[in-house]
Design a protein around this motif. Structure first.
Motif, PDB file in Angstrom:
ATOM      1  N   PHE B 343       0.844  -1.215   0.000  1.00 48.06           N
ATOM      2  CA  PHE B 343       0.000   0.000   0.000  1.00 48.06           C
ATOM      3  C   PHE B 343       0.874   1.259   0.000  1.00 48.06           C
ATOM      4  O   PHE B 343       1.843   1.342   0.735  1.00 48.06           O
ATOM      5  CB  PHE B 343      -0.943   0.077   1.221  1.00 48.06           C
ATOM      6  CG  PHE B 343      -2.065  -0.916   1.183  1.00 48.06           C
ATOM      7  CD1 PHE B 343      -3.154  -0.730   0.348  1.00 48.06           C
ATOM      8  CD2 PHE B 343      -2.031  -2.047   1.980  1.00 48.06           C
ATOM      9  CE1 PHE B 343      -4.200  -1.652   0.328  1.00 48.06           C
ATOM     10  CE2 PHE B 343      -3.078  -2.973   1.955  1.00 48.06           C
ATOM     11  CZ  PHE B 343      -4.160  -2.775   1.126  1.00 48.06           C
ATOM     12  N   ASP B 344       0.488   2.210  -0.825  1.00 40.48           N
ATOM     13  CA  ASP B 344       1.150   3.500  -0.690  1.00 40.48           C
ATOM     14  C   ASP B 344       0.396   4.318   0.358  1.00 40.48           C
ATOM     15  O   ASP B 344      -0.665   3.922   0.829  1.00 40.48           O
ATOM     16  CB  ASP B 344       1.260   4.227  -2.040  1.00 40.48           C
ATOM     17  CG  ASP B 344      -0.097   4.578  -2.627  1.00 40.48           C
ATOM     18  OD1 ASP B 344      -1.058   4.787  -1.847  1.00 40.48           O
ATOM     19  OD2 ASP B 344      -0.212   4.616  -3.863  1.00 40.48           O
ATOM     20  N   SER B 345       0.978   5.417   0.718  1.00 43.42           N
ATOM     21  CA  SER B 345       0.410   6.189   1.829  1.00 43.42           C
ATOM     22  C   SER B 345      -0.746   7.059   1.375  1.00 43.42           C
ATOM     23  O   SER B 345      -1.348   7.756   2.186  1.00 43.42           O
ATOM     24  CB  SER B 345       1.497   7.075   2.430  1.00 43.42           C
ATOM     25  OG  SER B 345       1.862   8.056   1.457  1.00 43.42           O
ATOM     26  N   ALA B 347      -0.125   9.446  -0.483  1.00 43.17           N
ATOM     27  CA  ALA B 347       0.544  10.725  -0.731  1.00 43.17           C
ATOM     28  C   ALA B 347       1.378  10.648  -2.007  1.00 43.17           C
ATOM     29  O   ALA B 347       2.238  11.482  -2.234  1.00 43.17           O
ATOM     30  CB  ALA B 347       1.420  11.095   0.445  1.00 43.17           C
TER      31      ALA B 347
END
Lengths: 701, 701
Positions: B343-345, B347
């Motif tokens: 997962f990316d944040s 952002a």
């Protein structure tokens, strides 16, 4: 051994003193006058809405051909389970979920209810069936359109096309949106080119991939005209009739796993594999011959979640199977605990039956209460699922509610399965470690339930985010009094049925006030208040903590979120627990027999207090319980476990398992026979006058 | 796969930025200036007093011949482990515990230290070695006399006499005093007649019984002249050279188990089997030719416990093996968590490394702290054991202390092993479920550690009774001020070393006073006060609750005891936790390097606060923490886990495992390589200008 293990026991009846000498008889005169449960009626209650289907499935799996064989080498076990799937087809077990035009029954609730019971035969059978019909078959059915149904469903239903569900990648488990596999449209040939561009993009952990899969539903980033339209699903043939991979396709065997070794999990990779445009399962997104993309759902995010949501049944099914598997372990451990004796009391009496120990009651009975709650909440989930998937109640809101509900319940029941099965196995000592007594096998097979079909923590985080967003909506431009409405808006009535919620009796108060006697215990409405307030407060606290994040950069906001991630997951767990408690309570309303209602009310109270005890520090810190009242929680649990102890055998008999489902020698009556034999031996020895005297008694003289 | 899995990684050094791109580098400028641990020095610290022996054992098991092979059928696995035992003999691994005159080394501490490490190769090997030399061999050595040593020890040491330790019966596990097997002396022939009079008296779960045992040390009620002198141990030949049972002896195979399937556990029964009088292992009780019984220990109870106490080494060994096995799971999960991204944040940054998630730190780092504590407490236990068994400190009191200490620590470390290994496996998702990544196998094999060599709950109850009796002694005729002395009388100094205990800094006070800033956290002396007071108060509470029982009939007294059984077990657990905490704290005193000491102090604090958080409700109910301060405990833990996060890789590297010990592909660097490959692919795609644009970005335009 198997023969002894499955020999018929007394039928489950509502006799006050069960046959066979099982010590479920009342312990005292007072208890004899106590309520007893109507075992058969409770079985009906537990089997729930699709009781007939469950009974049908249980009848089918009395055939030893369906049973797990301990210690069977992996290769053999895999073939055995494949043959069991064919047996299932013969029994009509694969038709329930599919439309009538392809030989199906179009009965979604019954379908899952039937599959859940397979866990009693062999969890590998349950999960491999789930792969074939619940995932692979469902992807074609739910994500495809009529042309796909006509082409593939008959072969999927009759297992001439065994298939893999190729969603997960080595590099991406629960984060499906980020998968690396691509499906690039080539308008020249009207084909999609399926490709895994790096090792992390290989499909992994797929049942049916290592050996048996002839095709797969492959999830990939759909790219056409230079645009990535996100994850879509494609039907991709894998192997020829001899079982060899088709050109461009390769794979690996995942090898031995912690359990479920009857399933041939494996990896797949695709090197520029071409499939016809037809093979895009295009219910939610279509690509025309010229490559132009269309979809009824404009938002890429909503489209993605709609496609994933169509596959929610896996989670519903795991919730039920975990509940049934847990019940089996509890049946075995409590039946044994009712027969096994160990240590005398020091008072020169007989050795003590395990379940008469305070600690033994404490370790098992709250878990029994929890398991009962899960039966009720799973039935609610199943009804909700059936409502949506039958089309009767199929709205976007209902789908979202269903997904949230499944995401809240599946983590709790699967984790509870592991901790309960482990406690049950330990409570049986060395015999609990023998494979023949089932519990170690159940633990091994159900282990992965907590991380597949959505990792439990990831699912709870989703639930938490939903709670947060509902919370935010509630407050948009409203006054603070909305808080209370928000709280009751998340009770079971709302979540299960979408309307008609139970009003709390009164506002939040300090339950530690001396006005209410501690001796009254913590009644149902107080349990509900405490559980509900906790969800409300935890969500409000996280929301408050995250509020400043809305003014930060995305990176900084992510950091703030990360600081509160564990709390948000805890809030979601609290929400799930409340739902289970309310489902149990709603279930009580359907009980007519007074004795049954009394005993089940104690059991529900035990579940409620068990939850409150687990989170006691929270209640104290947040001023919801006085220390005096908090201390009373544990004492009240002790009283409840003692009160429920004489009913323990009835309560596990009510699971309705036949000897062919239990199959554990220690729960077959063999232990009782051994105890009786030993006591007869000593009695006869004593009577004969040949018994040696003890050195100790000699010294006393 | 195995080759990749064991390929050498960076050597464990004290570099600030480890080679290989593992993200243990500091996250911020402030952190760069932070302390780092001296990895090699910490390895020395963890390996403890017998570090050299441990290193020797670890070197030996780098040979793949010692490794567990996943999925190996039971029959093959059993033969493999037997052959590994022969290999061990060749390496001198079986000599350390035995006297020099029989080729031994007379080095008890080193012996156990060496055996514990075998868990890294295959727990079946560790336990089967334990059966042969730790139980069967020890029974002959510890319970027999010189004539027995001369007769059997050489064959036991060189494995020409593989043997079973026939104590447990199907009908009696932890309650050894009540076993049903009899050994009746026949003065006519000067023989003992060994007999199992009913099914429950069959010996059960015995390693070496199903296949390999040529003899057994059989525990039976010794009856001579019509008097039962209680449980004694007899050397009984089982099989002839062809492996057939001798006349009167029979048995069954226990079959597949939840784990440890390299050991041939089985059942034995004896039908009037005659052995010479010589075969009574008669160190603590002798029978003359005429049948008269003598013993140096007059009290039957004390004699029984002395004999059992001579076999305490099994528990000491399990405590260490569980600790090492847990360390391996933590090494794997934390190394993977340091490389795996998911997962990316949100952002727009890279995907996030698992260990950067707040929840992931929270779930694993407190368990790392707990495992460190166990290394220190196991070394103390081992020293105590060596002291007693070498004869240097062999007094009845020291033996009793040793047994209590082992009974307190073994339950905690074996339960912690299961919960930590499970958490580690879940933290690795699907890859954690693959056998090749070790964690499921460790869980399966170590599962039975919690119920064998004394069921954990039974052991803790023994500890609880000891605490109660010490408490009672303390108060006999004394004033209430003795309470405080009692408390400190049970700290580690006293228990480990028998003297010289650490004085508490000050009297019991409300730590919630506002005078001490919450921001200071909970310092070491406050942690110690809280943990110590809890033991004291819990014991005092149970003692108070049981006081009326002294005036009741034995039956009624047993009922009162039963009501408080669970609390007594909890008190014993609290006592064990305190011992672990104090051992960790004592260990810190031996650290010279300032950076190491700083990081390990944080880790010790994390362990202390983890314990306090676990029991937070208790502290609140008993007024030991204010709600304000209690709420701070969790926040402080969050801060500590964030602070320790950059050190996680160093801390698991300090376990000193070589790739041949780890063998898990996900902890081999393969995950890092996959992550790097995926990121390189996307970077190159981006640079090429061929990357598809996302639909979302298109819609924004």
């Amino acid at each position: 051994m198997a023969d002894a293990a499955v020999r018929p026991k007394k039928p489950a009846t509502n006799k006050r003193t069960p046959a066979g000498g099982a010590p479920t008889a009342a312990h005292s005169a007072a208890e004899t006058a106590d309520a007893r449960i109507d075992v058969d009626a409770v079985t009906d209650l537990l089997l729930g809405t699709w009781a007939d289907t469950r009974r049908e499935a249980r009848e089918m799996i009395k055939d030893p051909a369906f049973w797990r064989v301990d210690g069977m080498p992996m290769a053999e076990h895999r073939e055995r389970v494949l043959s069991q799937l064919h047996l299932l087809v013969q029994h009509g077990g694969s038709q329930r979920a599919f439309p009538k035009e392809y030989g199906g029954l179009d009965d979604n609730g019954a379908n899952l209810a039937g599959f859940m019971e397979l866990v009693l035969a062999d969890p590998s059978l349950q999960i491999k069936s789930g792969v074939q019909w619940g995932l692979f078959g469902s992807a074609v059915y739910q994500l495809g359109t009529e042309k796909h149904h006509a082409e593939w469903l008959p072969g999927i239903i009759d297992l001439t096309i065994p298939g893999a569900f190729a969603m997960t990648e080595t590099g991406h488990g629960s984060d499906v949106a980020a998968i690396g596999t691509t499906a690039t449209y080539d308008p020249e040939t009207e084909e999609f080119v399926i490709h895994t561009p790096f090792r992390g993009a290989w499909k992994d952990y797929l049942g049916n991939a290592a050996l048996h899969g002839k095709a797969a539903t492959v999830f990939a980033q759909l790219i056409t005209g230079g645009v990535n339209y996100g994850v879509h699903c494609f039907f991709v043939p894998l192997r020829d009739d001899e079982g060899n991979f088709l050109p461009g396709i390769g794979g690996e065997d995942d090898g031995v796993k912690g359990g479920l070794n009857g399933i041939d999990n494996g990896r797949l990779h695709f090197d520029q594999v071409r499939v016809p445009r037809f093979n895009l399962l295009d219910r939610y997104g279509q690509v025309a011959a010229d490559g132009s993309y269309t979809s009824d759902i404009d938002s890429p995010g909503r489209r993605f979640f709609t496609m994933l949501g169509a596959l929610v049944q896996g989670r519903v099914s795991l919730d039920g199977a975990a509940t049934t598997g847990t019940a089996l372990a509890l049946y075995i451990a409590l039946t044994y605990a009712n027969q096994r004796r160990q240590f005398d009391s020091g008072a020169g009496t007989d050795e003590i039956v395990l379940l008469d120990y305070g600690k033994h009651q404490r370790r098992l009975l709250p878990l029994l209460a929890q398991n009962y709650a899960q039966f009720f909440s799973n039935d609610e989930l199943l009804k909700k699922f059936d409502d949506v998937f039958s089309g009767r109640g199929d709205t976007p809101e209902a789908r979202e509610d269903l997904e949230t509900l499944a995401a809240a319940l599946k983590p709790l029941s699967t984790w509870n399965a592991l901790s309960t099965i482990q406690e049950a196995r330990e409570a049986c000592g060395g015999s609990g470690f023998l494979a023949e007594n089932r519990m170690v096998g159940l633990h091994q097979d159900l282990d992965v339930y907590v991380t597949f079909e959505g990792d439990n923590n990831v699912l709870l985080q989703l639930v938490g985010k939903r709670l947060l967003s509902d919370y935010a909506k509630q407050f948009k431009g409203k006054d603070a009094a909305a808080l209370a409405r928000y709280a009751v808006g998340h009770t079971a009535g709302k979540v299960f049925h979408g309307a008609g919620l139970r009003q709390l009796g009164q506002a939040v108060t300090d339950l530690g006030s001396t006005a209410r006697s501690v001796e009254l215990g913590l009644r149902a409405d107080q349990q509900q208040e405490l559980l509900t307030e906790r969800v409300q407060q935890m969500v409000a606290d996280v929301a408050g903590a995250l509020r400043p994040a809305s003014k930060l950069s995305p990176g900084e906001a992510a950091k703030v979120f990360n600081l509160h991630q564990a709390e948000l997951i805890e809030a979601a767990r609290a929400h799930g627990e409340l739902l289970q408690w309310e489902a149990f309570t709603d279930g009580l309303d359907r009980v007519e027999d007074a004795g049954t209602r009394q005993v089940l009310t104690w059991l529900r109270d035990l579940f409620g207090l068990h939850l409150i005890e687990k989170h006691l520090a929270w209640y104290l810190i947040h001023g919801r319980l006085s220390t005096q009242r908090a201390a009373a929680v544990s004492r009240y649990i002790d009283r409840l476990t003692a009160r429920l102890r004489p009913h323990a055998q009835d309560l596990v008999d009510a699971y309705g398992f036949a000897p062919e489902h239990v199959r554990a020698p220690i729960a077959s009556g063999a232990e009782q026979a051994r105890q009786d034999e030993a006591r007869d031996y000593y009695a006869a020895l004593h009577a004969s006058g040949d018994a040696p005297v003890s050195e100790k008694s000699l010294k006393k003289r």
